[in-house]
Structure formats: structure tokens, C-alpha cells
Design a protein around this motif. Structure first.
Motif, PDB file in Angstrom:
ATOM      1  N   VAL A 196     -15.357   7.762 -12.174  1.00 41.33           N
ATOM      2  CA  VAL A 196     -16.329   8.270 -11.212  1.00 41.33           C
ATOM      3  C   VAL A 196     -16.042   7.805  -9.785  1.00 41.33           C
ATOM      4  O   VAL A 196     -16.629   8.314  -8.840  1.00 41.33           O
ATOM      5  CB  VAL A 196     -17.778   7.875 -11.596  1.00 41.33           C
ATOM      6  N   ARG A 197     -15.130   6.834  -9.640  1.00 38.40           N
ATOM      7  CA  ARG A 197     -14.809   6.335  -8.307  1.00 38.40           C
ATOM      8  C   ARG A 197     -13.407   5.719  -8.312  1.00 38.40           C
ATOM      9  O   ARG A 197     -13.047   4.995  -9.233  1.00 38.40           O
ATOM     10  CB  ARG A 197     -15.830   5.283  -7.883  1.00 38.40           C
ATOM     11  N   VAL A 198     -12.660   6.004  -7.256  1.00 42.57           N
ATOM     12  CA  VAL A 198     -11.334   5.406  -7.074  1.00 42.57           C
ATOM     13  C   VAL A 198     -11.382   4.600  -5.786  1.00 42.57           C
ATOM     14  O   VAL A 198     -11.711   5.126  -4.728  1.00 42.57           O
ATOM     15  CB  VAL A 198     -10.236   6.480  -6.971  1.00 42.57           C
ATOM     16  N   THR A 199     -11.056   3.312  -5.884  1.00 46.68           N
ATOM     17  CA  THR A 199     -11.022   2.442  -4.716  1.00 46.68           C
ATOM     18  C   THR A 199      -9.585   1.981  -4.507  1.00 46.68           C
ATOM     19  O   THR A 199      -8.990   1.377  -5.394  1.00 46.68           O
ATOM     20  CB  THR A 199     -11.931   1.210  -4.909  1.00 46.68           C
ATOM     21  N   ASP A 200      -9.030   2.300  -3.360  1.00 42.31           N
ATOM     22  CA  ASP A 200      -7.667   1.884  -3.028  1.00 42.31           C
ATOM     23  C   ASP A 200      -7.758   0.511  -2.379  1.00 42.31           C
ATOM     24  O   ASP A 200      -8.162   0.380  -1.222  1.00 42.31           O
ATOM     25  CB  ASP A 200      -7.024   2.896  -2.087  1.00 42.31           C
ATOM     26  N   LEU A 201      -7.387  -0.514  -3.119  1.00 38.03           N
ATOM     27  CA  LEU A 201      -7.477  -1.891  -2.624  1.00 38.03           C
ATOM     28  C   LEU A 201      -6.450  -2.191  -1.540  1.00 38.03           C
ATOM     29  O   LEU A 201      -6.583  -3.189  -0.835  1.00 38.03           O
ATOM     30  CB  LEU A 201      -7.319  -2.879  -3.782  1.00 38.03           C
ATOM     31  N   THR A 202      -5.455  -1.346  -1.419  1.00 39.09           N
ATOM     32  CA  THR A 202      -4.381  -1.581  -0.448  1.00 39.09           C
ATOM     33  C   THR A 202      -4.327  -0.486   0.611  1.00 39.09           C
ATOM     34  O   THR A 202      -3.290  -0.274   1.232  1.00 39.09           O
ATOM     35  CB  THR A 202      -3.029  -1.660  -1.179  1.00 39.09           C
ATOM     36  N   ARG A 203      -5.440   0.187   0.859  1.00 42.75           N
ATOM     37  CA  ARG A 203      -5.421   1.356   1.756  1.00 42.75           C
ATOM     38  C   ARG A 203      -4.970   1.003   3.170  1.00 42.75           C
ATOM     39  O   ARG A 203      -4.231   1.773   3.777  1.00 42.75           O
ATOM     40  CB  ARG A 203      -6.772   2.064   1.765  1.00 42.75           C
ATOM     41  N   HIS A 204      -5.385  -0.134   3.691  1.00 37.98           N
ATOM     42  CA  HIS A 204      -4.999  -0.484   5.061  1.00 37.98           C
ATOM     43  C   HIS A 204      -3.515  -0.833   5.144  1.00 37.98           C
ATOM     44  O   HIS A 204      -2.821  -0.424   6.074  1.00 37.98           O
ATOM     45  CB  HIS A 204      -5.854  -1.643   5.590  1.00 37.98           C
ATOM     46  N   THR A 205      -3.039  -1.570   4.169  1.00 41.43           N
ATOM     47  CA  THR A 205      -1.621  -1.903   4.143  1.00 41.43           C
ATOM     48  C   THR A 205      -0.793  -0.645   3.892  1.00 41.43           C
ATOM     49  O   THR A 205       0.269  -0.472   4.494  1.00 41.43           O
ATOM     50  CB  THR A 205      -1.333  -2.966   3.067  1.00 41.43           C
ATOM     51  N   ALA A 206      -1.279   0.241   3.024  1.00 36.05           N
ATOM     52  CA  ALA A 206      -0.572   1.495   2.746  1.00 36.05           C
ATOM     53  C   ALA A 206      -0.446   2.331   4.013  1.00 36.05           C
ATOM     54  O   ALA A 206       0.599   2.946   4.258  1.00 36.05           O
ATOM     55  CB  ALA A 206      -1.290   2.282   1.659  1.00 36.05           C
ATOM     56  N   TYR A 207      -1.491   2.338   4.823  1.00 39.65           N
ATOM     57  CA  TYR A 207      -1.443   3.074   6.093  1.00 39.65           C
ATOM     58  C   TYR A 207      -0.320   2.514   6.973  1.00 39.65           C
ATOM     59  O   TYR A 207       0.486   3.255   7.530  1.00 39.65           O
ATOM     60  CB  TYR A 207      -2.787   2.981   6.815  1.00 39.65           C
ATOM     61  N   TRP A 208      -0.256   1.185   7.073  1.00 39.25           N
ATOM     62  CA  TRP A 208       0.769   0.544   7.889  1.00 39.25           C
ATOM     63  C   TRP A 208       2.168   0.839   7.342  1.00 39.25           C
ATOM     64  O   TRP A 208       3.097   1.160   8.087  1.00 39.25           O
ATOM     65  CB  TRP A 208       0.507  -0.961   7.957  1.00 39.25           C
ATOM     66  N   VAL A 209       2.318   0.728   6.014  1.00 37.01           N
ATOM     67  CA  VAL A 209       3.616   0.986   5.386  1.00 37.01           C
ATOM     68  C   VAL A 209       4.037   2.441   5.625  1.00 37.01           C
ATOM     69  O   VAL A 209       5.195   2.711   5.952  1.00 37.01           O
ATOM     70  CB  VAL A 209       3.576   0.662   3.877  1.00 37.01           C
ATOM     71  N   ARG A 210       3.102   3.358   5.493  1.00 37.69           N
ATOM     72  CA  ARG A 210       3.416   4.773   5.719  1.00 37.69           C
ATOM     73  C   ARG A 210       3.888   4.996   7.158  1.00 37.69           C
ATOM     74  O   ARG A 210       4.862   5.719   7.396  1.00 37.69           O
ATOM     75  CB  ARG A 210       2.185   5.628   5.431  1.00 37.69           C
ATOM     76  N   GLU A 211       3.198   4.373   8.099  1.00 39.64           N
ATOM     77  CA  GLU A 211       3.603   4.493   9.502  1.00 39.64           C
ATOM     78  C   GLU A 211       5.006   3.940   9.720  1.00 39.64           C
ATOM     79  O   GLU A 211       5.822   4.542  10.413  1.00 39.64           O
ATOM     80  CB  GLU A 211       2.605   3.767  10.409  1.00 39.64           C
ATOM     81  N   ARG A 212       5.294   2.778   9.128  1.00 37.94           N
ATOM     82  CA  ARG A 212       6.614   2.157   9.291  1.00 37.94           C
ATOM     83  C   ARG A 212       7.704   3.030   8.679  1.00 37.94           C
ATOM     84  O   ARG A 212       8.761   3.208   9.256  1.00 37.94           O
ATOM     85  CB  ARG A 212       6.647   0.760   8.654  1.00 37.94           C
ATOM     86  N   LEU A 213       7.450   3.586   7.493  1.00 34.66           N
ATOM     87  CA  LEU A 213       8.447   4.418   6.830  1.00 34.66           C
ATOM     88  C   LEU A 213       8.666   5.729   7.575  1.00 34.66           C
ATOM     89  O   LEU A 213       9.778   6.263   7.574  1.00 34.66           O
ATOM     90  CB  LEU A 213       8.045   4.689   5.380  1.00 34.66           C
ATOM     91  N   SER A 214       7.636   6.254   8.191  1.00 32.60           N
ATOM     92  CA  SER A 214       7.797   7.508   8.927  1.00 32.60           C
ATOM     93  C   SER A 214       8.649   7.300  10.184  1.00 32.60           C
ATOM     94  O   SER A 214       9.345   8.206  10.626  1.00 32.60           O
ATOM     95  CB  SER A 214       6.440   8.097   9.303  1.00 32.60           C
ATOM     96  N   LYS A 215       8.627   6.084  10.733  1.00 33.92           N
ATOM     97  CA  LYS A 215       9.434   5.778  11.913  1.00 33.92           C
ATOM     98  C   LYS A 215      10.883   5.491  11.549  1.00 33.92           C
ATOM     99  O   LYS A 215      11.800   5.861  12.259  1.00 33.92           O
ATOM    100  CB  LYS A 215       8.854   4.576  12.657  1.00 33.92           C
ATOM    101  N   ASP A 216      11.082   4.766  10.448  1.00 35.80           N
ATOM    102  CA  ASP A 216      12.428   4.353  10.062  1.00 35.80           C
ATOM    103  C   ASP A 216      12.477   4.134   8.554  1.00 35.80           C
ATOM    104  O   ASP A 216      12.156   3.046   8.070  1.00 35.80           O
ATOM    105  CB  ASP A 216      12.813   3.064  10.789  1.00 35.80           C
ATOM    106  N   PRO A 217      12.882   5.135   7.775  1.00 28.99           N
ATOM    107  CA  PRO A 217      12.917   4.982   6.317  1.00 28.99           C
ATOM    108  C   PRO A 217      13.949   3.978   5.832  1.00 28.99           C
ATOM    109  O   PRO A 217      13.884   3.521   4.708  1.00 28.99           O
ATOM    110  CB  PRO A 217      13.231   6.385   5.804  1.00 28.99           C
TER     111      PRO A 217
END
Length: 164
Positions: A98-119
Motif C-alpha cells: 500500500v506504500r513504497v518509501t524510498d529510503l535513499t531518494r535524496h542520495t539517488a537524486y544526487w547519484v542520478r545528477e552525477r551520472l548524467s554529467k559523467d557516466p
């Protein structure tokens, strides 16, 4: 400042969870403090320069153990992590989520940004703007809240997720 605090909290939480990977599978709870049953996917590289082989680790939760009766925590594979999908309860409908909580959502956002700049980031996490997140080893962690609380339901949900 508020955004910085959230990011730092997410990073600390991520490292705490990864450091405790061994305790996810066979909960050794402090009396009176329930743990969350979990399905963990991880791997150990034979050579530090190699990508770790991801292996599904089966939960050995004891039905009589001290764990929450309405949540399951999962660690996604590298491929699933790199999709950066926004998971919803419908993605886990077979377990009555009934609910999904992403415990790493803030870090995932940062990682996604870093990978989009330089994979092809360097393997050294300290080389990544002073942040202590190794984007190559980062895995998202989700907590799934179940509709019907019971230890049997948690164990059934784990078994179903292990078959995915």
C-alpha cells in the motif's frame, strides 16, 4: 541549507544501511525493538577493480523473531537502481503493498545528477566533489508497507519477492 541537511541525512542513512547489510537478513533485534524483514541483493567482487556480481540473498527471517509485521525492506540491483524509477504500490501489487518509501531518494537524486554529467566517474568516491558516495556501488533501498499486517504476510511477501 535545508536541502544540504536533507542530502547529508540521506547520505548518512545510506552508509548506515550499507554498513549494516549483514543484519538485514537474519535480524538480531534488541529486545523490544522490532527490525524490518528484508530481501537483500548485493555482491562481492573477486577483484576490487571488477564490478561485483550481484547475487540474490534469501532472507532467513525466523517467524518467531522480533520484526515488524507490516513492512519489507528491499535493496535494488544495480540495473534497477540505474533506472531511477519512481516505484508505486502497483509495482508490488502481488504482495499487497500500500506504500513504497524510498529510503535513499535524496542520495539517488544526487547519484542520478552525477551520472548524467559523467557516466564514467572515477572509482574513488573522494574524487567526486568531496562526497562520500561511490556511485558505482550505490543501490536504492525501498521499504514496502503491506496492507495486512502479520508476520506470516511479511514472510509470504519476502518469498514472493525472492521469486522475481
Amino acid at each position: 541549507m535545508k536541502k544540504y541537511c536533507k542530502i547529508m541525512l540521506a547520505i548518512v542513512l545510506t552508509f548506515t544501511v550499507f554498513a549494516a547489510q549483514g543484519t538485514f537478513l537474519a535480524p538480531t533485534a534488541t529486545p523490544g525493538f522490532p527490525t524490518t524483514a528484508a530481501v537483500l541483493v548485493s555482491g562481492v567482487p573477486q577483484n576490487p577493480e571488477d564490478e561485483p556480481e550481484e547475487v540474490k540473498i534469501r532472507s532467513e527471517v525466523d517467524p518467531n523473531g522480533n520484526f515488524t509485521d507490516n513492512r519489507v525492506t528491499i535493496v535494488l540491483t544495480k540495473d534497477a537502481t540505474r533506472q531511477f524509477k519512481a516505484y508505486t504500490p502497483e509495482d508490488f501489487s502481488e504482495i499487497g503493498c500500500v506504500r513504497v518509501t524510498d529510503l535513499t531518494r535524496h542520495t539517488a537524486y544526487w547519484v542520478r545528477e552525477r551520472l548524467s554529467k559523467d557516466p564514467d566517474l572515477p572509482a574513488n568516491p573522494e574524487a567526486e566533489e568531496g562526497m562520500m558516495v561511490d556511485v558505482h556501488k550505490f543501490r536504492r533501498i525501498l521499504t514496502l508497507t503491506l496492507a495486512e499486517p502479520s508476520k506470516e504476510n511479511v514472510i509470504s511477501a519476502i518469498r514472493q519477492l525472492e521469486r522475481r
